[in-house]
Design a protein around this motif. Structure first.
Motif, mmCIF file in Angstrom:
data_model
loop_
_atom_site.group_PDB
_atom_site.id
_atom_site.type_symbol
_atom_site.label_atom_id
_atom_site.label_comp_id
_atom_site.label_asym_id
_atom_site.label_seq_id
_atom_site.Cartn_x
_atom_site.Cartn_y
_atom_site.Cartn_z
ATOM 1 N N LYS A 28 36.527 45.067 40.564
ATOM 2 C CA LYS A 28 36.387 46.494 40.901
ATOM 3 C C LYS A 28 35.262 47.083 41.474
ATOM 4 O O LYS A 28 33.951 46.748 40.838
ATOM 5 C CB LYS A 28 37.023 47.512 39.695
ATOM 6 N N ILE A 29 35.237 47.612 42.512
ATOM 7 C CA ILE A 29 33.765 47.996 43.140
ATOM 8 C C ILE A 29 33.280 49.477 42.653
ATOM 9 O O ILE A 29 32.314 49.663 42.657
ATOM 10 C CB ILE A 29 34.128 48.069 44.601
ATOM 11 N N LEU A 37 31.282 54.269 51.225
ATOM 12 C CA LEU A 37 31.171 52.888 51.414
ATOM 13 C C LEU A 37 31.228 52.617 52.927
ATOM 14 O O LEU A 37 30.573 51.376 53.077
ATOM 15 C CB LEU A 37 32.711 52.470 50.781
ATOM 16 N N PHE A 42 30.506 42.000 46.766
ATOM 17 C CA PHE A 42 30.074 42.567 45.487
ATOM 18 C C PHE A 42 30.615 41.820 44.295
ATOM 19 O O PHE A 42 31.816 41.318 44.294
ATOM 20 C CB PHE A 42 30.849 44.219 45.447
ATOM 21 N N ASN A 43 29.789 41.827 43.147
ATOM 22 C CA ASN A 43 30.178 41.408 41.857
ATOM 23 C C ASN A 43 29.414 42.099 40.773
ATOM 24 O O ASN A 43 28.515 42.868 41.184
ATOM 25 C CB ASN A 43 30.145 39.823 41.781
ATOM 26 N N TYR A 44 29.699 41.918 39.738
ATOM 27 C CA TYR A 44 28.854 42.699 38.493
ATOM 28 C C TYR A 44 27.606 42.390 38.253
ATOM 29 O O TYR A 44 26.830 43.135 37.688
ATOM 30 C CB TYR A 44 29.791 42.784 37.154
ATOM 31 N N LEU A 84 28.211 48.970 38.098
ATOM 32 C CA LEU A 84 29.264 49.715 38.645
ATOM 33 C C LEU A 84 29.053 51.208 38.571
ATOM 34 O O LEU A 84 28.191 51.770 37.703
ATOM 35 C CB LEU A 84 30.616 49.501 37.881
ATOM 36 N N TYR A 95 38.384 47.342 56.029
ATOM 37 C CA TYR A 95 38.692 47.232 54.627
ATOM 38 C C TYR A 95 39.982 48.055 54.413
ATOM 39 O O TYR A 95 40.294 49.125 54.928
ATOM 40 C CB TYR A 95 37.388 47.646 53.959
ATOM 41 N N THR A 111 25.427 47.834 44.780
ATOM 42 C CA THR A 111 25.382 49.011 43.838
ATOM 43 C C THR A 111 24.389 50.021 44.348
ATOM 44 O O THR A 111 24.666 51.173 44.374
ATOM 45 C CB THR A 111 25.204 48.652 42.353
ATOM 46 N N LEU A 157 39.254 46.382 48.915
ATOM 47 C CA LEU A 157 38.245 46.819 47.897
ATOM 48 C C LEU A 157 39.008 47.562 46.749
ATOM 49 O O LEU A 157 39.907 48.518 47.126
ATOM 50 C CB LEU A 157 37.354 47.794 48.555
ATOM 51 N N LEU A 171 30.689 44.371 51.867
ATOM 52 C CA LEU A 171 31.082 44.977 50.856
ATOM 53 C C LEU A 171 31.977 43.882 49.833
ATOM 54 O O LEU A 171 31.908 43.934 48.470
ATOM 55 C CB LEU A 171 31.881 46.118 51.093
ATOM 56 N N GLU A 172 32.743 42.972 50.742
ATOM 57 C CA GLU A 172 33.537 42.196 49.754
ATOM 58 C C GLU A 172 32.716 41.123 48.814
ATOM 59 O O GLU A 172 33.116 40.365 48.125
ATOM 60 C CB GLU A 172 34.350 41.393 50.695
#
Length: 775
Positions: free
Chosen positions: A100-101, A343, A360-362, A123, A70, A368, A31, A357-358
């Motif tokens: 980036k998380i 997290l 995650f995207n924007y 974010l 992670y 979030t 992450l 968690l992996e």
């Protein structure tokens, strides 16, 4: 001791290195954290904060109980504490793989830019070095958190100290920058809620001279200063020049200046180090606690002392004072731990939703939201203390309170705003006897009449009343004597009673708050008014009546012979006095009902005592007053003044009149002259001197005393002298026994006069015969 200390340092370093030794991360998913560390620029905080964050990452990645599946990795750039440079770097972070998380900026200006843009990419932003109060705005920065407390965190501590030292009035002076303006706005709100007034608010851009002079002019005592270190030197140079320091003043400053900031030579000021040291002595500072003062092992299994040892090892022996961000390094360390724990907390909820968690995207709002919720509820013991975020995402932390004592800072307490707990050491030192007052203490002091003057005048007034009693007794006792009867004794009795009433008015005239309570003072005012008013009406009114009727009956030549034959009826005299008395009585009654007298307090210019005390004396003087006092006095003085002037005119007109019906009218005229002159002079003088209690009382009371004495002496002493020297009261009493009557008979008087004249003629004839015989 040195060897033992060195051994302990090596042991701590060894433990930290063992903890930080990387372990294999087989099968772990990465992450990524996008970080901006200012390695140069206005605040090069990245110099110490980046090694600190990396140290925390290594520890987290080695923990099997935190994010076991992670591995966190830091991707960082140098923002140079410049929002323009940060814009470019933010673009690179967002549009360069990997995703980036979380973002971790430093510097308030950079954090403002990143936090405002980050919500567009879903974010979370976690800052380690941003203190601007403007960032505490959830509408503008909905995903922002920071482990560096807001600059407004100083304010609860300041308010707590204001309340501890019982100050309710403060002043402020600030440099006109956004961070200080926001801090001061917050302070103003908090002080208002606490019932504390900010009486003076000054600001400056570069030159604080005018602002400091204004503080001095407006009597500021407790002063909060918000400015950077370089401006602080300028301010206190002006403070020294204006003498705005010492036992009467307390300054509150920000605690993150260098310990020797006031000793640094600055070409921008023209004060010596000695001047500056003298001016800053005793000031109080508040500083956010960035390193836990207690030896407690937190979530990272490391004490704050062990953390400093490990950080020093990472820095390779660099001088902490020359390393940017060394003080804030614990905040960067705890920021990584806060993120890791948050997290870790989201793993289970996301798994329940079929998310990871992996993933995650924007565009993924759900992940979030979970991270936001986990950070918002964070609470753990870090190397900087208890890590807790408030509703605006700002760190809640303890505040260190220090005081400059003898040229060096001493810790005098801590304040935990989250628990509202003040830990006080009790070692605060003051130049004076204790904390100064928040303003010049104004002591109200009533001015009272001189008791010696009051006693002296009271003695004269008392003797005058005794004289009046003697005169009244004499007049009543000898009321059957024709000489007394021909002076209209009842009018003279009224004069004596009126003089005694006027003399009695001297006592309430001298009574003030020294003798009676304020609630009883209006009664005293009424006594003054009624005794003096009715006493004047009786005393002067009876004399005026005599002179009026003498003038009416005996001043017209063509009617003089006829008038002399008329008998003066006493009831007309009494009726005249009654009319004058009724006019005064009604006017006083209307005055009392319509506009009653009450107490008013006159304030004078404040006076400084001779002693070197931080007080001012506010002189006060009590007055009898009414809403339309000037109107009533104008009516009364106008009416009485006309009577006095008319009395003088009538006395002058009748000075040559001779009548046996009122045989003392010349004495009455003389008394009227004296009383009129005294009253016409005293009335305006006492109005002018009303603010000078002794002079006003002296003029008024002595005028009353002299008027009464003159009237009693002029009217009664000649009568006493005549009756005593001539023995007339004996012959009159014998005649009364012979005739059996004490009435006023003109024929008998003429007969006795003829007998006396006859005896005198016989004596002359006898003398002539004797002379003839001799010849």
């Amino acid at each position: 001791q040195f060897a033992r200390g060195h051994a302990m340092f090596l042991r701590s370093t060894l433990i930290v290195l063992l903890l930080l030794w990387p372990r294999p991360s087989a099968g772990k998913k990465k992450l990524y954290i996008g970080a901006l560390f200012p390695m140069s620029g206005g605040w090069p905080g990245g110099q110490a904060c980046m090694p600190s964050a990396q140290m925390a990452l290594d520890l987290v990645n080695n923990r099997s109980d935190i994010l076991p599946d992670y591995e966190l990795e830091l991707i960082h750039y140098d923002s140079m504490c410049d929002p323009g440079e940060a814009t470019k770097l933010l673009y690179d972070l967002l549009y360069t793989e990997p995703i980036k998380i979380v973002l971790m900026p430093g510097c308030s200006g950079v954090s403002t830019l990143v936090a405002e843009a980050a919500r567009m990419w879903n974010l979370i932003v976690l800052s380690y070095g941003s203190s601007s109060p403007a960032l505490s705005n959830r509408q503008r920065f909905p995903t922002f958190f920071r482990t560096h407390p807001s600059a407004t965190l100083h304010n609860p501590t300041r308010v707590q100290l204001f309340q501890k030292w019982k100050w309710t009035r403060i002043a402020t002076i600030q440099q006109t920058t956004e961070v200080f303006t926001s801090t001061l706005d917050d302070l103003e709100q908090r002080t208002k809620e606490a019932g504390i007034e900010i009486s003076v608010r000054q600001s400056f851009l570069t030159d604080p001279a005018v602002a400091v002079k204004n503080l001095k002019r407006q009597d500021a005592r407790i002063i909060v200063g918000l400015f950077y270190e370089t401006e602080a030197r300028k301010v206190f140079c002006e403070v020294f020049k204006e003498k705005l320091y010492g036992k009467k003043y307390v300054w509150f400053l920000i605690g993150w200046y260098a310990d020797n900031w006031f000793k640094i030579k600055d070409p921008a000021i023209n004060c010596t180090v000695e001047n500056m040291t003298e001016a800053v002595e005793g000031h109080v500072t508040t500083e956010i606690v960035m390193l836990n003062p207690e030896t407690v092992r937190g979530v990272s299994n490391m004490t704050s002392q062990e953390f400093i040892a490990a950080l020093m090892s990472r820095l390779g022996g660099m001088n902490p004072e020359e390393t940017g961000g060394f003080q804030e390094a614990p905040l960067a360390y705890d920021a990584v731990w806060a993120l890791a724990l948050a997290l870790n907390k989201t793993v289970a909820p996301l798994k329940a939703k079929g998310r990871r968690l992996e993933d995650f995207n924007y565009n993924n709002h759900d992940i979030t939201s979970e991270i936001y919720r986990a950070l918002n509820t964070s609470s753990f013991e870090g190397v900087s203390g208890q890590v807790v975020f408030d509703a605006q995402g700002s760190r809640m932390a303890m505040t260190l309170i220090e005081q400059l004592q003898g040229g060096s800072y001493k810790k005098i307490g801590y304040y935990d705003s989250s628990q509202k707990n003040l830990s006080w050491f009790g070692n605060d030192v003051w130049i004076g006897a204790g904390p100064p007052a928040d303003r010049t203490v104004v002591i109200e002091e009533y001015r009272f009449l001189s008791q010696k003057l009051f006693a002296a005048v009271s003695v004269f007034a008392g003797l005058g009343i005794l004289l009046g009693i003697v005169c009244l007794t004499f007049n009543i006792y000898n009321g059957n004597v024709r000489y007394i009867q021909n002076s209209q004794p009842y009018l003279n009795n009224m004069t004596a009673v009126g003089c005694m009433m006027a003399l009695a008015a001297v006592f309430p005239l001298g009574i003030d708050g020294h003798h009676v309570h304020r609630s009883q003072f209006p009664v005293v005012c009424q006594f003054r008014l009624w005794l003096l008013g009715l006493g004047f009406s009786l005393a002067y009114g009876s004399m005026f009546t005599k002179i009026w009727w003498v003038h009416t009956l005996f001043t017209k030549k063509e009617e003089k012979k006829e008038k002399k034959k008329q008998h003066l009826e006493p009831w007309k005299l009494y009726a005249t006095v009654g009319v004058l008395l009724a006019i005064d009585f009604l006017s006083l009654m209307i005055w009392q009902i319509v506009d009653p007298l009450h107490i008013t307090v006159e304030k004078f210019t404040k006076e400084a005592p001779k002693e070197d005390l931080d007080v001012l004396i506010q002189p006060l003087l009590e007055h009898c007053n009414s809403e339309k006092m000037n109107t009533w006095l104008g009516v009364v003085y106008g009416y009485k003044g006309l009577l006095l002037l008319l009395g003088i005119f009538l006395a002058y007109e009748t000075k040559s009149v001779s009548t046996e019906k009122i045989n003392d009218h010349r004495a009455v005229g003389m008394a009227i002259y004296n009383v009129a002159v005294l009253c016409l002079i005293t009335a305006p003088v006492t109005m002018i001197l009303s603010s000078q209690q002794d002079a006003s009382f002296a003029f008024a009371s002595l005028a009353i005393v002299f008027s009464a004495y003159i009237t009693l002496v002029v009217l009664f002493v000649p009568k006493m002298r005549r009756l005593i020297t001539r023995g007339e009261w004996q012959s009159e009493q014998q005649d009364t026994l012979k005739t059996g009557s004490s009435t006023n008979n003109n024929d008998e008087e003429k007969s006795r006069q003829l007998e006396r004249e006859n005896r005198e003629l016989q004596k002359i004839i006898q003398e002539v015969k004797t002379l003839d015989t001799l010849h």
